[in-house]
Every structure is written in structure tokens, then in C-alpha cells.
Design a protein around this motif. Structure first.
Motif, PDB file in Angstrom:
ATOM      1  N   ASP A 349       0.688  -1.230  -0.020  1.00 36.86           N
ATOM      2  CA  ASP A 349      -0.051   0.154  -0.124  1.00 36.86           C
ATOM      3  C   ASP A 349       0.836   1.423  -0.164  1.00 36.86           C
ATOM      4  N   ILE A 350       2.095   1.180   0.701  1.00 35.95           N
ATOM      5  CA  ILE A 350       2.863   2.385   0.805  1.00 35.95           C
ATOM      6  C   ILE A 350       3.250   2.860  -0.699  1.00 35.95           C
ATOM      7  N   ALA A 351       3.793   1.383  -1.140  1.00 39.84           N
ATOM      8  CA  ALA A 351       4.314   1.755  -2.633  1.00 39.84           C
ATOM      9  C   ALA A 351       3.123   2.340  -3.639  1.00 39.84           C
ATOM     10  N   ARG A 352       2.063   1.920  -3.583  1.00 38.07           N
ATOM     11  CA  ARG A 352       0.935   2.358  -4.350  1.00 38.07           C
ATOM     12  C   ARG A 352       0.513   3.614  -4.000  1.00 38.07           C
ATOM     13  N   LEU A 353       0.324   4.297  -3.071  1.00 39.10           N
ATOM     14  CA  LEU A 353       0.225   5.645  -2.515  1.00 39.10           C
ATOM     15  C   LEU A 353       1.301   6.553  -3.017  1.00 39.10           C
ATOM     16  N   TRP A 354       2.536   6.003  -2.876  1.00 37.25           N
ATOM     17  CA  TRP A 354       3.842   6.806  -3.404  1.00 37.25           C
ATOM     18  C   TRP A 354       3.897   7.018  -4.929  1.00 37.25           C
ATOM     19  N   GLN A 355       3.393   5.889  -5.456  1.00 38.89           N
ATOM     20  CA  GLN A 355       3.327   5.851  -6.987  1.00 38.89           C
ATOM     21  C   GLN A 355       2.345   6.980  -7.658  1.00 38.89           C
ATOM     22  N   LEU A 356       1.350   7.358  -6.800  1.00 45.11           N
ATOM     23  CA  LEU A 356       0.509   8.563  -7.428  1.00 45.11           C
ATOM     24  C   LEU A 356       1.225   9.627  -7.307  1.00 45.11           C
ATOM     25  N   ARG A 357       2.373   9.963  -6.382  1.00 41.17           N
ATOM     26  CA  ARG A 357       3.090  11.066  -6.720  1.00 41.17           C
ATOM     27  C   ARG A 357       4.058  11.062  -7.608  1.00 41.17           C
ATOM     28  N   THR A 358       5.002   9.706  -7.853  1.00 46.08           N
ATOM     29  CA  THR A 358       6.059   9.749  -8.585  1.00 46.08           C
ATOM     30  C   THR A 358       5.639   9.750  -9.959  1.00 46.08           C
ATOM     31  N   ALA A 359       4.473   9.363 -10.466  1.00 48.93           N
ATOM     32  CA  ALA A 359       3.891   9.225 -11.613  1.00 48.93           C
ATOM     33  C   ALA A 359       3.719  10.569 -12.369  1.00 48.93           C
TER      34      ALA A 359
END
Length: 498
Positions: A349-359
Motif C-alpha cells: 500500500d505504501i508503494a501504491r500511494l507513493w506511485q500516485l506522486r512519482t507518476a
């Protein structure tokens, strides 16, 4: 004072000297330099074919394609000294390059009279002192490799950048890289305890002792950090390490406006014992652009004009981060400061939420041409600055699509402007000087910076000359003259162009 007015009789003003007509400067002698370099260095260190040098001439955003003909890849500091000496003797300038991941043209040669010096072969791990908590590495080690070396010894190097698999420590320090964890750990400058630097006269200045306190001299180290290779070539660094985080919590908040963002960050810092390591602000438009990438997960939260992504971490495996977050969010929801929230339950979930920003940066490319700003103001001014900046852009052209995201905890935002839908990309890009002036004038009114974390390079020199403090510009020029009087290192970068 013109920072590039004092140079040797060779062509250090960096206009390409290839003409043969009357009044032109004859080209510098390329072959003798190449022969001398190959004689004193290994053949693998010298690249000159079109195919070999092409990757070093490809600037990341293709704004400043390199014009050089020669790339030198020293294996160690001694070979850097040799390269500098030979380039000086033959009248060629030196453009230091690390991972070539910059976005402002700082590592791109502007003429055939400039030699790229790549530190990519200088990847040695000189020392990892587990007792002192320090890591000493050569400038060509990638940031990811340095992070891994620290982790294997039970330590944590907190500098974190999207390009960490490609960017290198020398470039991180030469640009004073910021990244995602600045709010807790600071920029690259704050993580550096010592440097080794090759100077323009070929001498090596080394201060790798790692002393935490030393007031016996000027802080020479910090002259070179952030200098973008214009004062010397960083060849090694001693970096400060930290205990690794053993508990992490990430939360995505939907905000009704900008005003609650910084108070929420400050309250969480206070309630968590300063455990907030990252605080990323994203506009709804920025989040939507990130969604243009197929691999980006759907937004798991209610629609809102602004979003705040927070990460808290602690080296204490028993640290209670949950109750502090829950209390702050409950209070904020009751007050109407947040509309919705989503917390990460595990590493996935941490990776999923961070991907919203890094994308977001890659997603913005799908939206067409963009004009990118790398600005900073005091964090407390963001809620006042942003509405004025957005209103100024809308007054200029309401069809422009602002894409705003960045580091609310330290006041650094990427104030990017995407072209109107269906517009001509070239015509939109041609408006950059006008839009720059609109945004930059407002930034200066707020006492901010128009080159916050990506550097000056070639991209922002002229605009900084227009709005920079004259005394600061003069002092920078005097420092440049003192350390590099012939203009050997990275000319046409960093220092403000008249």
C-alpha cells in the motif's frame, strides 16, 4: 562584473570555433589533446566516436543537446588530475558530468572546445565506518548503490530521488540535490561531512576527516556543494548516515483548499516526535496527469482540489505512529480541514500511494509540451503565493493547465504549466519567456528562489541575471575568478549571464 570575462587566450568563452572565414577564431587542436589523453590514460578512458559519445550529449529534456567531440572517463582521482592538466595545456574547457540526469543543461557541453569529464567509472566504496555512521565513496557511485551499501551495514542514507538508480553522488552534491526526504533530513548539503575536489590548477583539496565541529577555517566544503561543477570537480565524499526506519506510515489526504496543508504537517511533526519525513502537495490536475500512465493505480480517495501525501517513519520498531496520525486526522476531519483520507496498511500500500506522486512527471509528458518551474518560497507563504500565481497564469491564458506538485514541508514546488488541449506544442513553448517572467516576478516578491533544487545550469542563467541580487552575483563572480581564473570548469553554467 561579467563572470566569464576573465579567461585565457584560448576559446574559453565557448563559442564553437569551427569557422574558417575572415574574422573567425581558428579551431583548437583536437587531435593532440586526444593523443595525449590516450597516452597518459587507458584507451577505455577516452571516447571520441559519434556512437560512443552520443549518450553523454543527450540532455535529459533535450533542451541543450551537447556539442562536444570528446568524452574522458577517469578511473580515479589521479586520472582526473591528468585530464584537467591536459585540457588546460591544450586550451579545452572541462564539463564535469555524473549520471547525466539533470534537467537544466548543467552537464551538457556547449561547443566542440569543451571536453566532457564523466566520473561514471569512479565507483569505489572507500570506507564505511559503522561506528561513526559515515560512508565515504567515489563521486561516480550511483545513489542507489550508496543507499544499498549503507543498508548492508545496518545504516540508512536518506537522500532519495526518482533517478537514484542513474544519478551519481558527485552530481547529487554538485547540484545540492533535495528530493523527497528534505523535510526531515535536509538536502545533500546537510548529509555531507567531507569532500575531495580537484581544482582548476590540478591540485587536490581533500577534507574527508568527517569532523562534526571545525571552526578553524572558512567552510570551503559548502563552496563546492551546489556549484554545478564550476569551481572544481568533486571526486569523493564522506556522507552522514542514520539509523534505518523500522516503522513507516503513509497517508493520503484530500484537502478542500491549500490552507490546511502546512498546519497539518506541523501538527503531525509535533505529535509524532518529528517523525514526518516527507510531505508532498499535489493539485487535482497533477494527480490526474499521473493517472494517464497505465500502470498508475486509481486514486483511492474522494475528489478534492488538493492532496497531501505524508510519510512518517521511526527507527524505533516500537514507535506508535498510528495513534498520533489518527488523532490529528480525526481532529482535522471534524474541523473540515480534510475531506477524506487513506492510510497505507503495508509495504504494498505504501508503494501504491507513493506511485500516485512519482507518476506525475511522466504523466505530464503525455499531456503535451510543458513549461517547468522549480521554485521555492517560505512554506508559510505557499497558501498566499499559489492562488496569486494561478490567477496570474489564468489571466494570461485560461486554457493553460497548471500541474502543481512538490515538497510543501520545505516550500519547494514544481510549478509546471502544460499546454492547452489541442494547442500547438511549439507555439506554447515559445511563450516560456513571458510565463517565466510572470511566475518569477511573483516568486521574487515573496522573497523566494526560481532555482530551488534542480539548479541553474544553462536554463535559468539569463532569468537569474534579471532578478538576482547584484551583490550576490558579484560575490559569486569573484569566487569563480579566485578558484578558476581561466574559466576552465563548466563555463556558461550557474553564474548569471548578463
Amino acid at each position: 562584473m561579467n563572470p566569464h570575462s576573465h579567461h585565457s587566450p584560448t576559446a574559453h568563452d565557448n563559442t564553437a570555433s569551427t569557422g574558417t572565414g575572415s574574422g573567425t577564431t581558428p579551431p583548437l587542436q583536437f587531435t593532440p589533446l586526444r593523443t595525449a589523453l590516450r597516452h597518459e590514460l587507458s584507451p577505455a578512458a577516452v571516447l571520441d566516436s559519434t556512437a560512443e559519445i552520443a549518450p553523454y550529449m543527450e540532455e535529459r529534456r533535450n533542451l541543450f543537446p551537447g556539442q562536444g567531440r570528446l568524452v574522458v572517463r577517469p578511473a580515479d582521482t589521479a586520472e582526473v588530475v591528468t585530464t584537467v592538466r591536459l585540457c588546460q595545456q591544450h586550451g579545452f574547457c572541462v564539463v564535469p558530468q555524473a549520471g547525466n540526469t539533470g534537467t537544466v543543461g548543467g552537464g551538457s557541453p556547449r561547443s566542440v572546445d569543451e571536453v566532457v569529464l564523466s566520473v561514471e567509472r569512479m565507483t569505489a566504496l572507500h570506507e564505511l565506518d559503522a561506528e561513526e555512521g559515515t560512508l565515504t565513496v567515489a563521486a561516480g557511485m550511483t545513489l542507489a548503490a550508496a543507499q544499498e551499501a549503507a543498508a548492508q551495514a545496518g545504516w540508512y542514507l536518506p537522500l532519495s530521488l526518482p533517478s537514484q538508480a542513474e544519478c551519481r553522488i558527485g552530481g547529487n552534491l554538485a547540484t545540492n540535490a533535495g528530493g523527497l526526504n528534505v523535510v526531515r533530513y535536509g538536502c545533500a548539503r546537510d548529509l555531507t561531512l567531507g569532500l575531495e575536489v580537484v581544482l582548476a590548477d590540478g591540485r587536490i583539496w581533500s577534507d574527508l576527516s568527517g569532523l562534526r565541529k571545525d571552526n578553524s577555517r572558512y567552510d570551503l566544503r559548502n563552496l563546492f556543494i551546489g556549484s554545478e561543477g564550476t569551481l572544481g570537480i568533486i571526486t569523493a565524499a564522506k556522507l552522514r548516515l542514520f539509523p534505518p526506519p523500522r516503522r513507516r506510515r503513509v497517508a493520503l489526504l484530500a484537502l478542500p483548499s491549500l490552507e490546511p496543508a502546512l498546519p497539518l504537517v506541523r501538527q503531525l511533526q509535533a505529535e509524532s516526535g518529528d517523525a514526518v519525513v516527507a510531505a508532498e502537495l499535489m493539485s487535482a490536475a497533477a494527480l490526474a496527469m499521473g493517472q494517464l500512465l497505465e500502470q498508475t493505480p486509481p486514486t483511492p480517495i474522494a475528489a478534492a482540489p488538493w492532496y497531501l501525501l505524508l510519510e512518517l517513519a521511526s527507527p524505533d520498531p516500537r514507535a506508535d505512529l498510528d495513534s498520533g496520525i489518527a488523532a490529528v486526522l480525526a481532529q482535522a476531519a471534524a474541523a473540515g480541514s480534510i475531506l477524506d483520507s487513506q492510510q497505507a496498511a503495508d509495504a504494498t500500500d505504501i508503494a501504491r500511494l507513493w506511485q500516485l506522486r512519482t507518476a506525475i512527471p511522466d504523466g505530464q509528458r503525455y499531456a503535451g509540451a510543458s513549461i517547468k518551474q522549480d521554485i521555492s518560497v517560505r512554506p508559510s507563504d505557499l497558501a498566499h503565493f499559489l492562488p496569486q500565481a494561478l490567477a496570474a497564469v489564468a489571466a494570461y491564458d485560461p486554457a493553460i493547465r497548471p500541474c502543481i506538485f512538490g515538497h510543501v514541508g520545505d516550500g519547494n514546488l514544481h510549478f509546471n504549466l502544460s499546454q492547452p488541449e489541442g494547442a500547438d506544442s511549439a507555439a506554447f513553448t515559445a511563450q516560456q519567456p513571458h510565463l517565466n517572467r510572470i511566475i518569477h516576478d511573483l516568486v521574487i516578491q515573496f522573497g523566494g528562489s526560481i532555482a530551488a533544487e534542480h539548479g541553474v545550469g544553462q536554463l535559468r542563467r539569463a532569468e537569474l541575471a534579471r532578478c538576482a541580487d547584484p551583490l550576490s552575483a558579484e560575490l559569486m563572480s569573484r569566487i569563480k575568478e579566485a578558484l578558476d581564473p581561466c574559466g576552465l570548469f563548466n563555463p556558461g553554467k550557474k553564474l548569471y549571464a548578463p
